[in-house]
Design an enzyme around this catalytic site. Structure first.
Site, PDB file in Angstrom:
ATOM      1  N   LYS A   1       0.833  -1.215   0.000  1.00  0.00           N
ATOM      2  CA  LYS A   1       0.000   0.000   0.000  1.00  0.00           C
ATOM      3  C   LYS A   1       0.859   1.252   0.000  1.00  0.00           C
ATOM      4  CE  LYS A   1      -4.222  -1.972   1.014  1.00  0.00           C
ATOM      5  NZ  LYS A   1      -5.110  -2.577   1.958  1.00  0.00           N
TER       6      LYS A   1
ATOM      7  N   LYS B   1      -3.868 -10.880  -6.257  1.00  0.00           N
ATOM      8  CA  LYS B   1      -4.986 -11.216  -5.364  1.00  0.00           C
ATOM      9  C   LYS B   1      -6.244 -10.422  -5.736  1.00  0.00           C
ATOM     10  CE  LYS B   1      -5.402  -9.206  -1.478  1.00  0.00           C
ATOM     11  NZ  LYS B   1      -5.303  -8.567  -0.170  1.00  0.00           N
TER      12      LYS B   1
ATOM     13  N   LYS C   1     -10.683  -5.593  -2.828  1.00  0.00           N
ATOM     14  CA  LYS C   1     -11.865  -4.726  -2.914  1.00  0.00           C
ATOM     15  C   LYS C   1     -11.670  -3.545  -3.859  1.00  0.00           C
ATOM     16  CE  LYS C   1     -12.797  -5.686   1.943  1.00  0.00           C
ATOM     17  NZ  LYS C   1     -11.991  -5.321   3.103  1.00  0.00           N
TER      18      LYS C   1
HETATM   19  P1  TYM Z   1      -9.905  -7.603   4.839  1.00  0.00           P
HETATM   20  O1  TYM Z   1     -11.081  -6.754   5.129  1.00  0.00           O
HETATM   21  O2  TYM Z   1      -8.915  -7.112   3.841  1.00  0.00           O
HETATM   22  O3  TYM Z   1     -10.376  -9.025   4.365  1.00  0.00           O
HETATM   23  C1  TYM Z   1     -11.331  -9.752   5.100  1.00  0.00           C
HETATM   24  C2  TYM Z   1     -10.998 -11.232   5.022  1.00  0.00           C
HETATM   25  O4  TYM Z   1     -11.039 -11.673   3.674  1.00  0.00           O
HETATM   26  C3  TYM Z   1      -9.830 -12.358   3.351  1.00  0.00           C
HETATM   27  N1  TYM Z   1      -9.520 -12.105   1.933  1.00  0.00           N
HETATM   28  C4  TYM Z   1      -9.326 -13.072   1.019  1.00  0.00           C
HETATM   29  N2  TYM Z   1      -9.361 -14.407   1.108  1.00  0.00           N
HETATM   30  C5  TYM Z   1      -9.128 -15.118  -0.017  1.00  0.00           C
HETATM   31  N3  TYM Z   1      -8.858 -14.533  -1.216  1.00  0.00           N
HETATM   32  C6  TYM Z   1      -8.810 -13.198  -1.347  1.00  0.00           C
HETATM   33  N4  TYM Z   1      -8.556 -12.644  -2.527  1.00  0.00           N
HETATM   34  C7  TYM Z   1      -9.058 -12.403  -0.189  1.00  0.00           C
HETATM   35  N5  TYM Z   1      -9.088 -11.064   0.024  1.00  0.00           N
HETATM   36  C8  TYM Z   1      -9.367 -10.914   1.332  1.00  0.00           C
HETATM   37  C9  TYM Z   1      -8.785 -11.728   4.253  1.00  0.00           C
HETATM   38  O5  TYM Z   1      -7.657 -12.562   4.418  1.00  0.00           O
HETATM   39  C10 TYM Z   1      -9.577 -11.542   5.533  1.00  0.00           C
HETATM   40  O6  TYM Z   1      -9.600 -12.732   6.287  1.00  0.00           O
HETATM   41  N6  TYM Z   1      -6.836  -6.769   8.657  1.00  0.00           N
HETATM   42  C11 TYM Z   1      -8.040  -7.500   8.260  1.00  0.00           C
HETATM   43  C12 TYM Z   1      -9.231  -7.205   9.163  1.00  0.00           C
HETATM   44  C13 TYM Z   1      -8.914  -7.389  10.599  1.00  0.00           C
HETATM   45  C14 TYM Z   1      -8.824  -8.636  11.273  1.00  0.00           C
HETATM   46  C15 TYM Z   1      -8.526  -8.319  12.638  1.00  0.00           C
HETATM   47  C16 TYM Z   1      -8.963  -9.968  10.876  1.00  0.00           C
HETATM   48  C17 TYM Z   1      -8.682  -6.402  11.503  1.00  0.00           C
HETATM   49  N7  TYM Z   1      -8.447  -6.946  12.737  1.00  0.00           N
HETATM   50  C18 TYM Z   1      -8.338  -9.312  13.594  1.00  0.00           C
HETATM   51  C19 TYM Z   1      -8.790 -10.970  11.837  1.00  0.00           C
HETATM   52  C20 TYM Z   1      -8.482 -10.630  13.182  1.00  0.00           C
HETATM   53  C21 TYM Z   1      -8.392  -7.100   6.844  1.00  0.00           C
HETATM   54  O7  TYM Z   1      -8.045  -6.029   6.414  1.00  0.00           O
HETATM   55  O8  TYM Z   1      -9.161  -7.987   6.200  1.00  0.00           O
END
Ligand code: TYM
Length: 330
Positions: free
Chosen positions: A111, A195, A198
């Site tokens: 990022k 990957k 969003k």
């Molecule tokens: P975030 O919002 O980017 O993504 C949410 C979840 O979706 C999974 N993910 C994917 N899995 C498979 N293929 C993909 N292309 C893909 N894109 C996203 C992510 O691995 C995630 O599990 N930092 C985290 C949110 C967070 C969090 C936490 C998670 C904040 N605090 C504590 C677990 C525990 C995030 O930005 O996820």
């Protein structure tokens, strides 16, 4: 009872990657674990975001959680910003992770490399500290996440070692990241070596997309010039990604899915079957999501969730404050 915790950041429209890698997995834990699933809204502020967009994404995620089978009676569904302990523990934990470690995080590197150095917000750099706090406040044993978040959970584990060793007691529980066997990293449909995320409208399938759009995106997914339906992420990343999506949604292994398509020599026919599978899953899912939004239960779920989450989080925070020597009194 062991605890499970996970969250999703409301930075944009959720994708099929979020669904397969995380969202769809959550309900599996709620009977066996005390489950906390939250909306990581403070994390969403780490990059500039329109306030109205953030608010509507936040509500969407609550509805998606329920549509994905999370039962607010069994699982605690809450907003990170409703539980002030997240910000408080962050201030303490910042002192236990190092600049070197944070600057090696893949997400930070990705990022920040797209921005001018002077304009990289502190929040994007310290993001893993906030995330570690999310996990540790609830003493989570398991953290279901997709592949890209595993590194942050690993860093949380390092922090647990460091913190518990420093004070010579088991203050924090050691968390473990768990990812689905198939589909922990769904790739972009337009650039299958990247990957699905969003912020990539071309290569994304959004959970709110209309069925005809979803079909169109899958039918025009980038593939190679061959004609074999084989799992080979290096030479056939596009086909491997579609095969993964199909296998994950069919609850099959990659090998089982590959067998199904043995001898098929037309990518078009294969893509149509993948599109049917995705729609079979997403059409009823979206209907449930719309029903939840209409039902007007979201605020009530969040109010109740904040109460339950705050109770647990404040207990941990108090213990941490005492451990580090802050003067805790009644
Ligand atoms: P975030 O919002 O980017 O993504 C949410 C979840 O979706 C999974 N993910 C994917 N899995 C498979 N293929 C993909 N292309 C893909 N894109 C996203 C992510 O691995 C995630 O599990 N930092 C985290 C949110 C967070 C969090 C936490 C998670 C904040 N605090 C504590 C677990 C525990 C995030 O930005 O996820």
């Amino acid at each position: 009872m062991k605890r499970c915790l996970s969250g999703i950041k409301p930075t944009g429209n959720l994708t099929l990657g979020n669904y397969i890698g995380a969202l769809r997995e959550f309900k599996k834990y709620q009977d066996e674990y005390e489950t906390f699933i939250f909306i990581a809204d403070l994390h969403a502020l780490t990059l500039p975001i329109d306030p109205a967009f953030l608010r509507s994404n936040t509500k969407d995620i609550v509805a998606f959680y329920i549509a994905a089978g999370l039962d607010p009676q069994k699982s605690t569904i809450f907003l990170q910003s409703d539980v002030s302990a997240h910000s408080e523990i962050n201030t303490i934990l910042e002192n236990y992770l190092y600049m070197g470690e944070l600057s090696r995080m893949t997400q930070f590197k990705d990022k920040s490399s797209k921005m001018k150095h002077e304009a990289v917000g502190l929040g994007i750099f310290t993001y893993p500290v906030l995330m570690a706090g999310d996990i540790l406040l609830y003493n989570a044993d398991v953290v279901p996440v997709g592949d890209d978040q595993r590194q942050h959970v690993e860093l949380t584990r390092d922090l647990v070692h460091r913190f518990n060793a420093r004070y010579n007691k088991e203050v924090f529980v050691m968390p473990q990241a768990i990812s689905p066997k198939v589909g922990a990293r769904i790739m972009s449909l337009s650039e299958p070596t990247k990957k699905m995320s969003k912020s990539d409208p071309k290569g994304d399938i959004f959970l709110k997309d209309e069925p005809n759009i979803i079909r169109k995106k899958i039918m025009s997914a980038v593939t190679d010039t061959g004609n074999e339906i084989k799992y080979d992420p290096v030479n056939k990343p596009g086909i491997s990604n579609l095969l993964t999506i199909y296998a994950a949604l069919s609850n099959k292994t990659i090998e089982e899915a590959e067998k199904e398509f043995e001898g098929m020599s037309q990518y078009g026919t294969f893509k149509k079957i993948v599109a049917d599978k995705v729609l079979e899953e997403l059409i009823p899912f979206k209907q449930r999501y719309e029903e939840v939004l209409k039902s007007g239960i979201i605020d009530q779920v969040l109010t109740e969730g904040a109460k339950r989450a705050s109770y647990i989080a404040n207990k941990t925070l108090r213990k941490v404050k005492k451990t580090v020597g802050l003067y805790v009194h009644d």
